[in-house]
Scaffold this motif. Structure first.
Motif: not given
Length: 353
Positions: A82, A325, A95, A320-322, A79-80, A333, A87
């Motif tokens: 950084r 960015r 996940s 968007f969350l997993f 989750f999110w 997204s 990731h």
């Protein structure tokens, strides 16, 4: 004939017909309930090795083990995250999104099944689009049955890392020798893994993708047949259960089918896996990709055409969350969000008319 006339009552929302009770709706509920039970049983039986023993199907490898080696930059991770390293770092459990999504959908469809049974049995609950309810439920039930057999197909030809085949062990030994020889090099060099390409594994990765794609088509058709968001009158039960349930399921399967496709393509190109080595070198695995925006565009278009605002939500949450960015993920997204907004506007417009 008189019975049929008695069943049809006057409503304030012509030209839709409404019936007091419906055995078709009861049948639809039991079909969904049976499919959910089948899915739960297969999920329990397809967990891979437990306590040193293979699962019911004689397999030790888990779905996570197969997919983890070919994880894409847009595959759901923690989750999110950084950064890209967080990731792409190998995980033993995968996940949390997968477990959350399937637990939520299974619980939701149990509620949907009982709602359909009660709605078809209790005369106080208005039943609109009687036949569409049955057809949609049958489509969703078929999708659930295909999802039940998918974990078995997805793992055929794969081996658990705890029990590799001889070719993989030889490849690992060769990689260790190469890695030891490269320790004196100026730049870190990844060990050269020996390709252990399996025709059986590749074939069933593609078969599992086709199965999941067909399931996604069934789910989308089910949502399109009933169009639960546009049912006339104060159909709060339908809006609460059928609307989000069918749409979220269709959206999740579309996203999952794309992930399966990515795994099949990755295995065909890189049988030894696509994870970076060392793990910090993510500049090659997390480059910009058109996959996320293209997938988001397809999902958003489907949501708008039905219309069903719930369909883009699973992909929106995943992107968007997993995922990191990255520009492509943020663009995906935004496309999903746009599809959600446009579909919502269309639903409101249809209901107002």
């Amino acid at each position: 004939m008189s019975v049929a006339i008695d069943e049809v009552v006057a409503i304030e929302h012509p030209p839709e017909e409404v019936v007091k009770t419906s055995m078709l709706l009861v049948l639809a509920g039991f079909a969904l309930l049976g499919a959910v039970v089948l899915l739960a049983l297969f999920a329990w039986a397809s967990q891979g090795e437990r306590n040193g023993q293979p699962d019911v199907f004689g397999m030790r490898v888990t779905v996570h083990e197969v997919a983890e080696r070919y994880k894409a930059a847009w595959s759901p991770g923690v989750f999110w995250p950084r950064d890209a390293f967080m990731h792409t770092k190998r995980s033993e459990v995968g996940s949390p999104l997968y477990k959350i999504a399937w637990t939520f959908l299974v619980a939701w469809f149990v509620c949907v099944a009982f709602y359909l049974i009660f709605a078809g049995s209790i005369s106080a609950i208005e039943v609109f689009r009687e036949k569409a309810h049955l057809h949609a439920a049958m489509c969703v039930a078929a999708a659930l049955c295909l999802c039940a057999v998918w974990p078995v197909l997805f793992r055929i030809g794969s081996r658990s890392e705890l029990h590799p085949d001889p070719a993989e062990e030889e490849g690992a030994a060769t990689s260790a020798v190469v890695a030891a020889a490269a320790t004196t090099a100026t730049k870190p060099t990844a060990p050269l893994a020996v390709s252990t390409h399996s025709t059986t594994k590749e074939t069933f990765l593609w078969i599992s993708f086709v199965v999941l794609l067909i399931a996604a088509v069934f789910a989308v058709v089910g949502s399109a047949l009933i169009q639960a968001w546009t049912l006339p009158g104060p159909q709060f039960g339908t809006l609460i259960f059928l609307g989000p349930g069918y749409g979220l399921f269709a959206g999740w399967l579309l996203f999952a089918a794309a992930l399966n496709l990515r795994v099949a393509i990755s295995y065909n190109s890189y049988p030894s896996g696509t994870l970076p080595w060392p793990e910090t070198r993510t500049e090659y695995t997390h480059r910009g990709s058109l996959w996320p925006p293209a997938l988001a565009l397809v999902i958003a278009c489907i949501a708008v055409l039905i219309p069903d605002p719930a369909i883009p939500l699973p992909a929106l949450i995943a992107f968007f969350l997993f995922t990191p960015r990255k520009t492509s993920h943020l663009a995906a997204s935004a496309i999903c969000l746009l599809g959600f907004v446009v579909a919502t506007v269309l639903v409101v417009w249809k209901r107002s008319n």
